[in-house]
Motif scaffolding. Structure first.
Motif, short mmCIF file in Angstrom:
data_model
loop_
_atom_site.label_atom_id
_atom_site.label_comp_id
_atom_site.label_asym_id
_atom_site.label_seq_id
_atom_site.Cartn_x
_atom_site.Cartn_y
_atom_site.Cartn_z
N THR A 1 9.98 -10.48 3.65
CA THR A 1 9.73 -11.33 2.25
C THR A 1 8.04 -12.02 2.42
N ARG A 2 7.22 -12.14 1.92
CA ARG A 2 6.28 -12.91 2.09
C ARG A 2 6.17 -14.48 2.50
N ALA A 3 7.40 -15.29 1.76
CA ALA A 3 8.28 -16.61 2.44
C ALA A 3 7.82 -16.44 3.77
N GLN A 4 8.45 -15.52 4.99
CA GLN A 4 8.83 -15.47 6.16
C GLN A 4 7.42 -15.28 6.59
N VAL A 5 6.56 -14.44 6.39
CA VAL A 5 5.67 -14.20 7.00
C VAL A 5 4.71 -15.35 6.64
N TRP A 6 4.44 -16.08 5.91
CA TRP A 6 3.56 -17.49 5.41
C TRP A 6 4.36 -18.74 5.67
N SER A 7 5.56 -18.72 6.02
CA SER A 7 6.52 -20.29 6.39
C SER A 7 5.51 -21.32 7.50
N ASN A 8 6.57 -21.61 7.71
CA ASN A 8 6.02 -22.82 8.90
C ASN A 8 5.60 -21.88 10.28
N PRO A 9 4.80 -22.56 10.67
CA PRO A 9 4.85 -22.20 12.64
C PRO A 9 5.56 -21.18 13.48
N CYS A 10 7.24 -22.36 13.36
CA CYS A 10 7.99 -21.97 13.72
C CYS A 10 9.07 -20.68 13.75
N VAL A 11 9.14 -19.98 12.73
CA VAL A 11 9.78 -18.95 12.00
C VAL A 11 9.20 -17.59 12.11
N PHE A 12 7.66 -17.64 12.25
CA PHE A 12 6.43 -16.74 12.09
C PHE A 12 7.12 -16.02 13.58
N SER B 1 -0.06 4.88 -3.52
CA SER B 1 -0.60 6.04 -2.31
C SER B 1 -1.58 5.18 -1.43
N SER B 2 -0.25 4.68 0.04
CA SER B 2 -1.19 3.85 0.84
C SER B 2 -1.66 2.89 1.01
N VAL B 3 -1.90 2.51 -0.03
CA VAL B 3 -2.76 0.39 -0.41
C VAL B 3 -1.94 -0.14 0.30
N GLY B 4 -2.71 -0.95 1.26
CA GLY B 4 -2.20 -1.80 2.04
C GLY B 4 -1.49 -1.39 2.68
N ILE B 5 -1.51 -0.78 3.13
CA ILE B 5 -0.32 -0.28 4.81
C ILE B 5 -1.09 0.02 6.34
N ALA B 6 -0.71 -0.76 7.33
CA ALA B 6 -1.31 -0.65 8.87
C ALA B 6 -0.17 0.07 9.67
N LYS B 7 -0.71 0.86 10.75
CA LYS B 7 -0.17 1.02 12.00
C LYS B 7 -0.69 -0.19 12.97
N VAL B 8 0.15 -0.49 13.99
CA VAL B 8 -0.38 -0.90 14.71
C VAL B 8 1.24 -0.83 15.77
N ARG B 9 0.25 -1.33 16.95
CA ARG B 9 0.46 -1.73 18.29
C ARG B 9 0.60 -2.03 18.99
N SER B 10 0.89 -3.37 18.52
CA SER B 10 0.53 -5.06 19.55
C SER B 10 0.69 -5.99 18.61
N ARG B 11 1.58 -6.93 19.40
CA ARG B 11 1.41 -8.47 18.30
C ARG B 11 0.60 -8.91 17.20
N PRO B 12 -1.26 -8.70 18.13
CA PRO B 12 -2.01 -9.37 16.57
C PRO B 12 -2.13 -8.26 15.89
N GLU B 13 -1.85 -7.09 16.44
CA GLU B 13 -2.00 -6.53 15.19
C GLU B 13 -1.10 -6.42 14.20
N LEU B 14 0.66 -6.16 14.80
CA LEU B 14 1.31 -6.73 13.59
C LEU B 14 1.17 -8.04 12.79
N GLU B 15 1.04 -8.97 13.21
CA GLU B 15 0.77 -10.26 12.99
C GLU B 15 -0.40 -10.29 11.54
N ALA B 16 -1.75 -9.72 12.09
CA ALA B 16 -2.68 -9.76 10.97
C ALA B 16 -2.45 -8.45 9.98
N ALA B 17 -1.40 -7.45 9.80
CA ALA B 17 -0.43 -6.61 9.28
C ALA B 17 0.14 -7.28 8.16
N LEU B 18 0.60 -7.99 8.66
CA LEU B 18 1.63 -8.95 7.87
C LEU B 18 0.97 -9.48 6.71
#
Length: 365
Positions: free
Chosen positions: A164-175, A199-216
């Motif tokens: 959920t968006r709340a999990q992504v944009w939560s306090n620094p300890c949860v993310f 139509s694949s809008v907003g989809i990202a392929k990730v291969r690392s922690r920085p890419e995962l964080e940015a994609a979320l």
């Protein structure tokens, strides 16, 4: 013979506005061709990007040019909702053209078009319409609800995690804990997707922690519900379904492309992807995909039409269901009508069968 009046509803406020126009033009041409011309009368209705509903000259102009109408409705156009925030049934039922419609053909892609919202409005009007109802449309749009339905039906899928968006944009300890869990259960590469965009809008392929964080973070800006899927090396194949309670499955098609994955640019840039129909598959695998497509159609309570997408892992002979699209692109070059063309159903015949299926579903008998 009195012609059946088809309300062609297109445009919309989603990012797939232009695709909707292309689909509507192809459908309008099919209804105006050959024997269909003597059976059907087209009543076009266009929803501008700002949400205004227009009838009369405006939608005819858009169908003729293929270009969105960006200006506000002029006095020569019948503006069904001058206030985009007041699109109630009573507000726009009065114009004569709406009352004349015998069957609706909504070809609105994306949110507010294929997610059950417009289907709810058409259901309240008690007039037949092409495609799935509220439940099938909503489940087909929401990737998390869809996956839960597939899981209940016993259809194999790649590993995934709902976020959920709340999990992504939560306090620094949860993310960081969320990212740890995704890495541990899914690994890399993975795909991050908004749950309710097409139509694949907003989809990202990730291969690392920085890419995962940015994609979320990016996906959370599109939707409050997200899904992360494990990547898989596989061929991407698709099957079209047509029908109501006794649906049929088409031949199988395959999508090939040179980009990293089938993103929005690849999907809608000419020459970036190729459609191979029929796909070169073992006969048993093709039958399995067709059977799974019909199971998926039933699992979400779809009706009329749907395109079901799969991953075929050639090395292990495994087939995983990816998703169902209850209102796929409907241009003459889109995968859905091409799959039926290769199955012996021409584009004009396909459009007519969808209208007849709408009437059949609406009939109490």
């Amino acid at each position: 013979m009195t012609k059946l009046r088809v309300g062609l509803l297109f445009g919309g406020r989603s990012g797939e506005h232009e695709v909707s126009i292309k689909s509507a033009r192809a459908i309008a041409n099919a209804l105006s061709a050959g024997e269909n011309a003597s059976k059907y009368e087209i009543l076009p209705f266009y929803i501008q990007k700002d949400g205004r509903w227009l009838a009369g000259e405006a939608p005819e102009k858009v169908l003729a040019t293929g270009s969105p109408l960006l200006e506000s409705a002029s006095t020569s156009e019948e503006n069904l909702t001058s206030n985009p925030q007041a699109q109630t049934l009573s507000k726009w039922q009065s114009p004569s053209q709406v009352a004349q419609v015998d069957v609706w053909f909504p070809i609105l892609h994306g949110p507010n078009g294929e997610d059950g919202t417009i289907q709810g409005l058409l259901t309240l009007m008690q007039v037949p319409f092409v495609g799935s109802g509220v439940l099938g449309s909503a489940m087909g749009m929401d990737k998390i609800a869809m996956k839960m339905a597939f899981e209940q039906a016993g259809l194999p899928q790649v590993k995934y995690k709902a976020v959920t968006r709340a999990q992504v944009w939560s306090n620094p300890c949860v993310f960081p804990k969320l990212c740890d869990e995704i890495e541990a259960t899914l690994g890399y590469p993975a795909f991050v997707k908004p749950a309710n965009l097409g139509s694949s809008v907003g989809i990202a392929k990730v291969r690392s922690r920085p890419e995962l964080e940015a994609a979320l973070d990016s996906a959370a800006s599109y939707d409050r519900r997200l899904v992360v899927e494990a990547g898989v090396v596989a061929r991407e194949v698709e099957c079209a379904v047509l029908g109501n309670d006794r649906p049929q499955a088409s031949v199988i098609g395959e999508i090939t492309y040179d980009s990293d994955f089938y993103d929005y640019e690849t999907k809608y840039t000419e020459g970036r992807a190729d459609l191979l129909i029929p796909a070169q598959l073992p006969e048993a695998i093709a039958r399995q995909i067709q059977d799974m497509a019909l199971q998926a159609f039933a699992a979400v309570d779809a009706a009329g039409l749907a395109r079901v997408d799969f991953f075929y892992v050639e090395a292990t002979q495994e087939v995983f269901i990816n998703e169902i699209n209850t209102l796929p692109g409907f241009t003459a070059t889109s995968m859905y009508p091409q799959l039926w063309a290769h199955s012996g159903v021409s584009f004009p015949e396909l459009v007519e069968r969808l209208i007849q299926l709408a009437l059949e579903r609406h009939s109490p008998s």
